[in-house]
Scaffold this active site. Sequence first.
Site, PDB file in Angstrom:
ATOM      1  N   ASN A   8      -9.913  -5.359   3.890  1.00 62.79           N
ATOM      2  CA  ASN A   8      -9.117  -4.476   3.218  1.00 62.79           C
ATOM      3  C   ASN A   8      -9.597  -3.696   2.072  1.00 62.79           C
ATOM      4  O   ASN A   8     -10.050  -4.441   1.019  1.00 62.79           O
ATOM      5  CB  ASN A   8      -8.169  -5.686   2.628  1.00 62.79           C
ATOM      6  N   ARG A  95      -7.009  -3.685   7.247  1.00 60.66           N
ATOM      7  CA  ARG A  95      -5.596  -3.414   6.846  1.00 60.66           C
ATOM      8  C   ARG A  95      -5.486  -1.912   6.445  1.00 60.66           C
ATOM      9  O   ARG A  95      -6.189  -1.416   5.495  1.00 60.66           O
ATOM     10  CB  ARG A  95      -5.493  -4.274   5.582  1.00 60.66           C
ATOM     11  N   HIS A 183       3.610  -4.297   2.633  1.00 62.41           N
ATOM     12  CA  HIS A 183       3.239  -6.240   2.737  1.00 62.41           C
ATOM     13  C   HIS A 183       3.601  -6.486   4.318  1.00 62.41           C
ATOM     14  O   HIS A 183       3.887  -7.774   4.553  1.00 62.41           O
ATOM     15  CB  HIS A 183       4.299  -6.878   1.792  1.00 62.41           C
ATOM     16  N   ARG A 244       4.139  -2.877 -12.121  1.00 62.63           N
ATOM     17  CA  ARG A 244       4.994  -1.750 -11.538  1.00 62.63           C
ATOM     18  C   ARG A 244       6.533  -1.941 -12.058  1.00 62.63           C
ATOM     19  O   ARG A 244       6.660  -3.042 -11.897  1.00 62.63           O
ATOM     20  CB  ARG A 244       5.003  -1.633 -10.100  1.00 62.63           C
ATOM     21  N   GLU A 384      -2.612 -13.082   5.466  1.00 63.45           N
ATOM     22  CA  GLU A 384      -2.687 -11.633   5.900  1.00 63.45           C
ATOM     23  C   GLU A 384      -3.907 -11.463   6.703  1.00 63.45           C
ATOM     24  O   GLU A 384      -3.855 -10.464   7.962  1.00 63.45           O
ATOM     25  CB  GLU A 384      -2.397 -10.662   4.743  1.00 63.45           C
TER      26      GLU A 384
END
Length: 398
Positions: A8, A95, A183, A244, A384
């Site tokens: 990733n 990813r 996601h 964010r 993940e």
Amino acid sequence: MKSLLIINAGSSSLKFAVFNLPLTKDAPSVYRGQIDGIGANTQFVAKDIDGKVLLETTIKSPEGTSLEGQQQLALTSLLDWVESQKIELAAVGHRVLHGGKKYSAPVVITPEVLKDLEAFIPLGPLHQPHNLRPVYILAKKYPNMPQVACFDTAFHRTQPWQSEVYPIPRKITEEGVIRYGFHGSSYDYIARQLEDVLGKQVGNGAVIVAHMGNGASMAGLVEKKCVATSMGFTAAEGLMMGTRTGNIDPGVLLYMVDQHGYSAADLSRFIYKESGLLGVSGLSQDMRTLEASDTKEAKEAVELFCYRAARQIGSLMVATAGLDALVFTGGIGENSQHVRNRIAELLAWTGLKIDGELNKVRGKAHCINTADSKVKVAVIPTNEEWMIAFHTTSLLAL
Ligand code: ADP
């Protein structure tokens, strides 16, 4: 024994995990680690299956090395370490942020696929080029190594058009400015656990999954397929996050341009780095730090996070036409009793009730609703990396 390497890669960090083959259900990674601070002070940490630190070192690059050069050095340091551990790689799974409209499932990377993925760079300029860099380096170093891309966006391609389209001029929509959602590997993993945790009927019903970590999003699922998600064209839309904004009136951004002379770079910092829990608390983006703090600002940041999450669930309930189950995952979703409890309080009108004792149980997938709750509530730890490993083995028949 052969292994899989899962990567990733971001602009300043590279996370990795190694799984042994054959991959079994919920097999843990045998090694994992992270290279952080690429471009500044690059630190490489590798851990074994028990979390014991095997390597902790600084990667030094010659003065004046470009960011790209430093990213390359980070990956080659990882590959050298993999070789030093006598790990024999059968394949690498990546990813990748963006699969555009075209990719609704993981894919083996061929030169044609790579061309498509490069064409998606304008859709994710902060991530996509960095996600792809290791692909080129690996292809050069090991030309016969199969590589697989798993997209953050793929899971959401089942959304109906109403969930995907912004009310903007059609020409811009046709350029690809639509609500992609992110996601995806986490939702894919959770969707595959739903029947086990919630039972067949509820697992296939109207389920809202809240993936809340530093980045936070939600997805509404029906029959385990996404019908709506809170993130949109970028990962800035939807929930309030660590740094964010989540949903915000675009008028605020115009105000910052007019009144504060903000440039595009300033706006990007405002939206992605300075807002969310950090902006409201003035203290930290970290939920643990905020929960431990007594300041009014920290308390308000946590409350706003929960309130906006509950409002988002209300909105997703239109897309799922009800709520049979709510699932929490991600660093905050899996660990914060307070956040789960507060969101449940705000949803009490749906008949949803969580059990105080079950809410305290940690570390495993389980239901936390009371026996008389009209909505099931579960905590399911996400995975993940395993999901990417699973797709890599499936696509390559390993
Ligand atoms: P990322 O999105 O970067 O993968 P994570 O999923 O690891 O992030 O989530 C990080 C967030 O989870 C942080 O806000 C952290 O404070 C929060 N978190 C982790 N453990 C706890 C805990 N025990 N209680 C509350 N929040 C927690």
